[in-house]
Design a protein around this motif. Structure first.
Motif, PDB file in Angstrom:
ATOM      1  N   GLN A 144      10.710  -1.892  -8.489  1.00 57.67           N
ATOM      2  CA  GLN A 144       9.763  -0.882  -8.012  1.00 57.67           C
ATOM      3  C   GLN A 144       8.317  -1.341  -8.210  1.00 57.67           C
ATOM      4  OE1 GLN A 144      11.266   2.592 -10.229  1.00 57.67           O
ATOM      5  NE2 GLN A 144      11.759   3.528  -8.255  1.00 57.67           N
ATOM      6  N   TYR A 145       8.038  -1.952  -9.371  1.00 54.33           N
ATOM      7  CA  TYR A 145       6.689  -2.467  -9.626  1.00 54.33           C
ATOM      8  C   TYR A 145       6.355  -3.608  -8.665  1.00 54.33           C
ATOM      9  CZ  TYR A 145       6.426   0.270 -13.938  1.00 54.33           C
ATOM     10  OH  TYR A 145       6.385   1.304 -14.844  1.00 54.33           O
ATOM     11  N   LEU A 146       7.331  -4.481  -8.417  1.00 52.77           N
ATOM     12  CA  LEU A 146       7.120  -5.568  -7.471  1.00 52.77           C
ATOM     13  C   LEU A 146       6.864  -5.023  -6.067  1.00 52.77           C
ATOM     14  CD1 LEU A 146       9.825  -8.174  -8.581  1.00 52.77           C
ATOM     15  CD2 LEU A 146       7.338  -8.367  -8.818  1.00 52.77           C
ATOM     16  N   GLY A 147       7.593  -3.953  -5.706  1.00 56.07           N
ATOM     17  CA  GLY A 147       7.396  -3.316  -4.408  1.00 56.07           C
ATOM     18  C   GLY A 147       5.992  -2.754  -4.267  1.00 56.07           C
ATOM     19  N   ALA A 148       5.505  -2.124  -5.348  1.00 55.84           N
ATOM     20  CA  ALA A 148       4.145  -1.581  -5.329  1.00 55.84           C
ATOM     21  C   ALA A 148       3.122  -2.707  -5.156  1.00 55.84           C
ATOM     22  CB  ALA A 148       3.874  -0.815  -6.623  1.00 55.84           C
ATOM     23  N   ALA A 149       3.355  -3.830  -5.863  1.00 60.85           N
ATOM     24  CA  ALA A 149       2.456  -4.984  -5.739  1.00 60.85           C
ATOM     25  C   ALA A 149       2.506  -5.559  -4.324  1.00 60.85           C
ATOM     26  CB  ALA A 149       2.846  -6.050  -6.763  1.00 60.85           C
ATOM     27  N   TYR A 150       3.697  -5.569  -3.740  1.00 59.92           N
ATOM     28  CA  TYR A 150       3.854  -6.075  -2.373  1.00 59.92           C
ATOM     29  C   TYR A 150       3.099  -5.205  -1.384  1.00 59.92           C
ATOM     30  CZ  TYR A 150       6.254  -7.815   1.822  1.00 59.92           C
ATOM     31  OH  TYR A 150       6.536  -8.349   3.050  1.00 59.92           O
ATOM     32  N   LEU A 151       3.132  -3.896  -1.615  1.00 55.18           N
ATOM     33  CA  LEU A 151       2.412  -2.959  -0.761  1.00 55.18           C
ATOM     34  C   LEU A 151       0.903  -3.230  -0.828  1.00 55.18           C
ATOM     35  CD1 LEU A 151       4.012  -0.794   0.792  1.00 55.18           C
ATOM     36  CD2 LEU A 151       3.110   0.901  -0.780  1.00 55.18           C
ATOM     37  N   VAL A 152       0.409  -3.450  -2.049  1.00 52.80           N
ATOM     38  CA  VAL A 152      -1.009  -3.770  -2.225  1.00 52.80           C
ATOM     39  C   VAL A 152      -1.347  -5.081  -1.522  1.00 52.80           C
ATOM     40  CG1 VAL A 152      -2.787  -4.402  -3.912  1.00 52.80           C
ATOM     41  CG2 VAL A 152      -1.216  -2.509  -4.403  1.00 52.80           C
ATOM     42  N   TRP A 153      -0.447  -6.079  -1.632  1.00 49.29           N
ATOM     43  CA  TRP A 153      -0.676  -7.384  -1.000  1.00 49.29           C
ATOM     44  C   TRP A 153      -0.763  -7.247   0.521  1.00 49.29           C
ATOM     45  CZ3 TRP A 153       2.166 -10.535   2.359  1.00 49.29           C
ATOM     46  CH2 TRP A 153       1.687 -11.846   2.502  1.00 49.29           C
ATOM     47  N   ILE A 154       0.154  -6.449   1.121  1.00 49.30           N
ATOM     48  CA  ILE A 154       0.115  -6.222   2.567  1.00 49.30           C
ATOM     49  C   ILE A 154      -1.209  -5.567   2.948  1.00 49.30           C
ATOM     50  CG2 ILE A 154       1.127  -4.945   4.496  1.00 49.30           C
ATOM     51  CD1 ILE A 154       3.833  -5.213   3.175  1.00 49.30           C
ATOM     52  N   GLY A 155      -1.626  -4.571   2.142  1.00 46.88           N
ATOM     53  CA  GLY A 155      -2.889  -3.887   2.415  1.00 46.88           C
ATOM     54  C   GLY A 155      -4.074  -4.833   2.389  1.00 46.88           C
ATOM     55  N   LEU A 168      -4.176  -6.948   5.489  1.00 48.77           N
ATOM     56  CA  LEU A 168      -4.684  -6.189   6.634  1.00 48.77           C
ATOM     57  C   LEU A 168      -6.203  -6.042   6.562  1.00 48.77           C
ATOM     58  CD1 LEU A 168      -1.971  -3.394   6.907  1.00 48.77           C
ATOM     59  CD2 LEU A 168      -2.360  -5.244   8.532  1.00 48.77           C
ATOM     60  N   LEU A 169      -6.727  -5.857   5.350  1.00 50.03           N
ATOM     61  CA  LEU A 169      -8.175  -5.735   5.189  1.00 50.03           C
ATOM     62  C   LEU A 169      -8.881  -7.048   5.534  1.00 50.03           C
ATOM     63  CD1 LEU A 169      -8.355  -3.692   1.864  1.00 50.03           C
ATOM     64  CD2 LEU A 169      -9.036  -2.912   4.134  1.00 50.03           C
ATOM     65  N   ARG A 170      -8.200  -8.152   5.291  1.00 47.83           N
ATOM     66  CA  ARG A 170      -8.789  -9.466   5.572  1.00 47.83           C
ATOM     67  C   ARG A 170      -8.556  -9.917   7.017  1.00 47.83           C
ATOM     68  NH1 ARG A 170      -6.629 -13.570   1.210  1.00 47.83           N
ATOM     69  NH2 ARG A 170      -8.040 -14.922   2.399  1.00 47.83           N
ATOM     70  N   LEU A 219      -6.388  -0.005   3.707  1.00 48.57           N
ATOM     71  CA  LEU A 219      -6.917   0.841   2.628  1.00 48.57           C
ATOM     72  C   LEU A 219      -5.850   1.808   2.114  1.00 48.57           C
ATOM     73  CD1 LEU A 219     -10.500   1.711   3.955  1.00 48.57           C
ATOM     74  CD2 LEU A 219      -9.928   0.334   1.943  1.00 48.57           C
ATOM     75  N   PHE A 220      -5.119   2.421   3.045  1.00 51.92           N
ATOM     76  CA  PHE A 220      -4.065   3.348   2.657  1.00 51.92           C
ATOM     77  C   PHE A 220      -2.997   2.642   1.822  1.00 51.92           C
ATOM     78  CE2 PHE A 220      -5.541   6.345   5.950  1.00 51.92           C
ATOM     79  CZ  PHE A 220      -5.378   7.535   5.266  1.00 51.92           C
ATOM     80  N   LEU A 221      -2.600   1.450   2.251  1.00 50.92           N
ATOM     81  CA  LEU A 221      -1.516   0.745   1.572  1.00 50.92           C
ATOM     82  C   LEU A 221      -1.916   0.277   0.183  1.00 50.92           C
ATOM     83  CD1 LEU A 221       0.057  -1.314   4.486  1.00 50.92           C
ATOM     84  CD2 LEU A 221       0.769   0.874   3.549  1.00 50.92           C
TER      85      LEU A 221
END
Length: 206
Positions: free
Chosen positions: A79-90, A93-95, A194-196
């Motif tokens: 679950q923590y890795l999934g949260a980190a992956y979500l941040v990475w995708i976000g 997208l910002l870049r 930003l949302f992710l």
């Protein structure tokens, strides 16, 4: 309180809508099909996209369910890795500069359903995404086995149907605007980013 074993149902729904709003090959395939072949062509393509999505979701669900049954402690780590992956995708997208794969889409009449399905199935990142995404919204205590995954898959299909119906009826006008004005695609990607990032931080902290 978990609904059908889904932790934070409204966050799950919002997260799915955010991902649907990110312009990608499926989005442009849908706009192309509806623009060239009308509403019927749009829904034929959408049917293929949703079926491909469901296949990948259930492959991912099988792996997540096996992990949950085998080692609940390890599942928490996932679950923590999934949260980190979500941040990475976000962050990606910002870049991003708003590049899309519109030029690679070649939809032919009579093959729209099959081509829509292949667009989804040939995306190797999709199954990795679902493997990371599902654990974020599963309550290990209230989890109801495959019924929970079936509920999540059904909600994703319904949300996809609703959102993509708007794209289909927008048809050529929306397709032209998104393709002509790169800033619109870039704006949507960065907003989703930003949302992710926010979702990832919130879910990881929870």
């Amino acid at each position: 309180m978990a609904f059908m074993g889904i932790h934070d149902l409204w966050s799950f729904i919002i997260a799915v809508l955010v991902f649907l709003a990110i312009p990608g090959p499926g989005t442009f395939a849908l706009l192309t099909a509806s623009g060239k072949h009308g509403v019927r062509g749009g829904y034929a393509t959408l049917g293929g996209l949703i079926l491909g999505d469901q296949i990948l979701m259930w492959l991912a669900a099988g792996g997540v369910a096996a992990l949950l049954a085998a080692n609940p402690t390890l599942f928490k780590g996932v679950q923590y890795l999934g949260a980190a992956y979500l941040v990475w995708i976000g962050i990606q997208l910002l870049r991003s500069r708003g590049e899309t794969a519109t030029g690679l889409i070649r939809l032919q009449p009579g093959h729209l359903f099959r081509q829509g399905m292949l667009i989804t199935l040939l995306n190797p990142k999709a199954i990795v995404f679902y493997m990371a995404f599902f654990p974020l919204f599963i309550d290990p205590v209230a989890h109801q086995g495959m019924l929970t995954f079936a509920t999540m898959a059904a909600l994703i299909a319904l949300l996809s149907l609703g959102y993509c119906s708007l794209l289909i009826f927008a048809g050529t006008a929306m397709r032209t605007q998104v393709q002509r004005h790169r800033f619109l695609s870039q704006w949507l990607q960065r907003l989703a980013g930003l949302f992710l990032v926010g979702f990832g931080i919130r879910l990881g902290a929870g």
